[in-house]
Design a protein around this motif. Structure first.
Motif, short mmCIF file in Angstrom:
data_model
loop_
_atom_site.label_atom_id
_atom_site.label_comp_id
_atom_site.label_asym_id
_atom_site.label_seq_id
_atom_site.Cartn_x
_atom_site.Cartn_y
_atom_site.Cartn_z
N GLN A 177 -1.81 8.16 -8.39
CA GLN A 177 -2.50 7.55 -7.23
C GLN A 177 -3.51 6.49 -7.66
O GLN A 177 -4.36 6.08 -6.89
CB GLN A 177 -3.21 8.64 -6.41
CG GLN A 177 -2.28 9.55 -5.62
CD GLN A 177 -1.54 10.52 -6.53
OE1 GLN A 177 -2.12 11.08 -7.47
NE2 GLN A 177 -0.24 10.71 -6.27
N ASN A 182 -5.98 6.82 -9.64
CA ASN A 182 -7.32 7.36 -9.78
C ASN A 182 -7.66 7.57 -11.25
O ASN A 182 -6.78 7.88 -12.06
CB ASN A 182 -7.44 8.72 -9.07
CG ASN A 182 -7.28 8.61 -7.57
OD1 ASN A 182 -7.94 7.81 -6.91
ND2 ASN A 182 -6.38 9.42 -7.01
N GLN A 225 -8.37 15.97 -5.76
CA GLN A 225 -8.19 14.89 -4.81
C GLN A 225 -6.95 15.15 -3.96
O GLN A 225 -5.94 15.67 -4.44
CB GLN A 225 -8.09 13.54 -5.54
CG GLN A 225 -6.84 13.29 -6.35
CD GLN A 225 -5.67 12.78 -5.51
OE1 GLN A 225 -5.85 12.26 -4.40
NE2 GLN A 225 -4.45 12.92 -6.06
N VAL A 226 -7.04 14.78 -2.70
CA VAL A 226 -5.91 14.86 -1.77
C VAL A 226 -5.84 13.55 -1.00
O VAL A 226 -6.84 13.12 -0.42
CB VAL A 226 -6.06 16.04 -0.78
CG1 VAL A 226 -4.92 16.03 0.24
CG2 VAL A 226 -6.10 17.37 -1.53
N ASP A 227 -4.67 12.92 -1.06
CA ASP A 227 -4.44 11.69 -0.29
C ASP A 227 -5.51 10.64 -0.56
O ASP A 227 -6.02 9.98 0.35
CB ASP A 227 -4.38 12.02 1.21
CG ASP A 227 -3.83 10.86 2.05
OD1 ASP A 227 -3.04 10.06 1.49
OD2 ASP A 227 -4.21 10.75 3.24
N SER A 228 -5.88 10.46 -1.84
CA SER A 228 -6.91 9.50 -2.23
C SER A 228 -6.40 8.65 -3.38
O SER A 228 -5.66 9.14 -4.24
CB SER A 228 -8.20 10.22 -2.65
OG SER A 228 -8.71 11.00 -1.58
N GLN A 229 -6.81 7.40 -3.43
CA GLN A 229 -6.26 6.49 -4.43
C GLN A 229 -7.27 5.42 -4.83
O GLN A 229 -8.20 5.13 -4.10
CB GLN A 229 -4.97 5.84 -3.93
CG GLN A 229 -5.12 5.09 -2.62
CD GLN A 229 -3.79 4.62 -2.05
OE1 GLN A 229 -2.76 4.75 -2.70
NE2 GLN A 229 -3.81 4.08 -0.84
N LEU A 273 -10.97 13.45 -0.26
CA LEU A 273 -9.99 13.63 0.79
C LEU A 273 -9.86 12.33 1.58
O LEU A 273 -10.81 11.90 2.25
CB LEU A 273 -10.39 14.77 1.72
CG LEU A 273 -9.49 15.02 2.94
CD1 LEU A 273 -8.06 15.36 2.50
CD2 LEU A 273 -10.06 16.11 3.83
N GLY A 274 -8.69 11.69 1.46
CA GLY A 274 -8.39 10.53 2.28
C GLY A 274 -9.29 9.34 2.05
O GLY A 274 -9.59 8.61 3.01
N GLU A 318 -10.40 5.85 -0.61
CA GLU A 318 -9.87 4.96 -1.64
C GLU A 318 -10.93 3.95 -2.06
O GLU A 318 -11.89 3.67 -1.33
CB GLU A 318 -8.62 4.23 -1.15
CG GLU A 318 -8.83 3.31 0.04
CD GLU A 318 -7.54 2.61 0.44
OE1 GLU A 318 -7.63 1.42 0.84
OE2 GLU A 318 -6.48 3.25 0.40
#
Length: 473
Positions: free
Chosen positions: A290, A292, A300-304, A318-319, A321
């Motif tokens: 992702q 990162n 991390q979840v859904d993070s970039q 979470l979510g 970027e």
């Protein structure tokens, strides 16, 4: 012979809260198990070039950090010059030149000036450029290293160089350019004959001193006065503060480089970075799927496109970027990655409000080891103390606080008043207010203990030293 000169001063405010003036970025282990200073020296060791022992220049308050980090990588012959006050790069480099002249007593000396906080990935290419710079010294007294730009950077100064090479990879410098805005930086990148100013250069020692006399006599005269009155202090060269303070506070670029007509430049394309911001650190680190860069206990979840440094706590994303999240025991930074060049503004605000988080690190290094503040409250403070093998704290007393010591690892040799005794793991002692005491590690492993301070005044200046191995009594 080539003498490496490593500039290890500076506060590195743009990497706050990891980097602070008491423990700035050049001493941090940001890339691997070694600090940036250590990596700078180890990089030279990997080359076939026969460098002599380095000269390291640092601030007086960092002297024991430097000494310990040099010891860790087996450097015992280096010369460490202490600046009593920061006066920019021209006085610092002049001190190194004077010391090299005094030490080597020969005309065949070249000084290679490096910053302690740079990263260079391609060591063979770096070595090739150093050899080119040495060739360039046949035509010019100074050869600087210009970095081939990869993008329109606004945080660096630029070098405008001639498109016709004097030799392969060696060019004549036309002029220096201040940090541009984005539009101008894009023009420089498109033209192709502009390079980032790395701050690294090589010079002929004798000619350098002649040039400093011609163009920056104030710096040379006062640096020489301060060096001539220098004193050896343990492993350090302590220069005269009064004379050094009279040096102009000026960079080597302004004092000398921009005044030379025959200045040469070597183009360096070797994965260079000055790690001057959190975004620069994100650029050079390997990334996950992702994009990162995650250090420490991070979920991390859904993070970039984020950079996270977690020192003591779980950090969860979470979510989100393009964020920089840096967690230490006493501070938390959350910033957009596009704004991290302005972290220094936060530090300035903290200093204006006399916040200790601007300058002090939770982990404080001393010549005998280190201590870390665990908890602070009204009339008490708790520290974790580590005493290196064979080291000893000064014989001292405190006028306003008592101390409880609990050994958790190793053996402590304690002097308390007229008594002297040993403490092993799980044993403890109590030091009354005003009682003379000292602590020593006689064992073959680091001594660790918990110190609980109680009293009306707990600051570090409540100390009266009577005997000290490190000259602080």
């Amino acid at each position: 012979m080539i003498v490496p000169v490593i500039l290890a001063g500076g506060s590195g405010t743009r990497l706050w809260p990891l980097s602070r003036s008491s423990y700035p970025k050049q001493f941090l282990r940001l890339l691997n198990g070694y600090s940036l200073l250590q990596n700078t020296i180890l990089r030279l060791r990997k080359m076939k070039i026969s460098f002599v022992a380095p000269i390291v220049i640092c601030g007086e308050e960092h002297r024991f950090i430097v000494a310990e980090q040099l010891r860790e990588i087996g450097i015992s012959e280096s010369d460490v010059i202490l600046e009593p006050i920061g006066r920019n790069t021209a006085p610092a480099i002049t001190l190194a030149a004077l010391h090299a002249q005094n030490k080597y007593l020969t005309d065949d000396v070249q000084l290679f000036v490096l910053s302690a906080d740079h990263e260079i990935k391609d060591i063979p290419q770096f070595e090739l450029c150093i050899n080119k710079a040495k060739i360039g010294l046949k035509h010019s007294p100074v050869v600087i290293f210009g970095i081939t730009p990869k993008y329109p950077e606004t945080g660096y100064g630029y070098i405008n160089f001639s498109e016709s090479n004097l030799d392969q990879g060696i060019s004549l410098v036309q002029d220096f350019v201040e940090k541009p805005n984005l539009e101008i930086a894009q023009v420089y990148l498109a033209k192709g004959h502009y390079a980032w100013n790395s701050g690294m250069f090589m010079f002929d020692l004798s000619q350098f001193l002649v040039l400093m006399k011609k163009y920056a006599d104030n710096v040379l005269v006062n640096a020489k006065l301060s060096y001539d009155q220098a004193k050896s202090d343990l492993d350090f060269i302590r220069i005269d503060a009064a004379s050094f303070t009279q040096c102009d506070n000026i960079s080597i670029d302004y004092a000398l480089m921009e005044k030379l007509d025959n200045l040469l430049m070597v183009q360096l394309d070797a994965g260079w970075s000055d790690i001057g911001s959190w975004s620069a650190l994100w650029d050079i680190h390997p990334k996950d799927e992702q994009k990162n860069v995650l250090h420490g206990d991070v979920v991390q979840v859904d993070s970039q496109y984020n950079l996270v440094y977690a020192k003591s706590k779980l950090v969860s994303l979470l979510g989100v970027e393009n964020l920089v999240v840096v967690e230490t025991k006493d501070a938390l930074l959350i910033a957009n990655k596009d704004s991290v060049q302005n972290v220094k503004d936060i530090v300035q605000s903290l200093k204006a409000n006399n916040r200790s988080e601007a300058t002090l690190n939770c982990e404080v290094f001393r010549p005998w080891g280190k201590y870390e503040c665990i908890d602070v409250g009204s009339r008490y403070q708790v520290k974790r103390i580590t005493v290196n093998t064979g080291e000893k704290l000064s014989l001292q007393l405190h006028h306003h606080r008592a101390e409880h010591w609990i050994v958790v690892k190793g053996t402590a040799k304690v002097r308390r008043g007229d008594e002297e005794f040993l403490l092993s793991e799980n044993q403890s002692t109590y030091i009354q207010i005003g009682e003379i005491h000292s602590l020593e590690n006689p064992g073959c492993m680091p001594l660790e203990l918990i110190e609980i301070q109680t009293g009306s005044y707990l600051s570090e200046d409540d100390i009266q030293r009577f005997e000290d191995l490190y000259g602080r009594a």
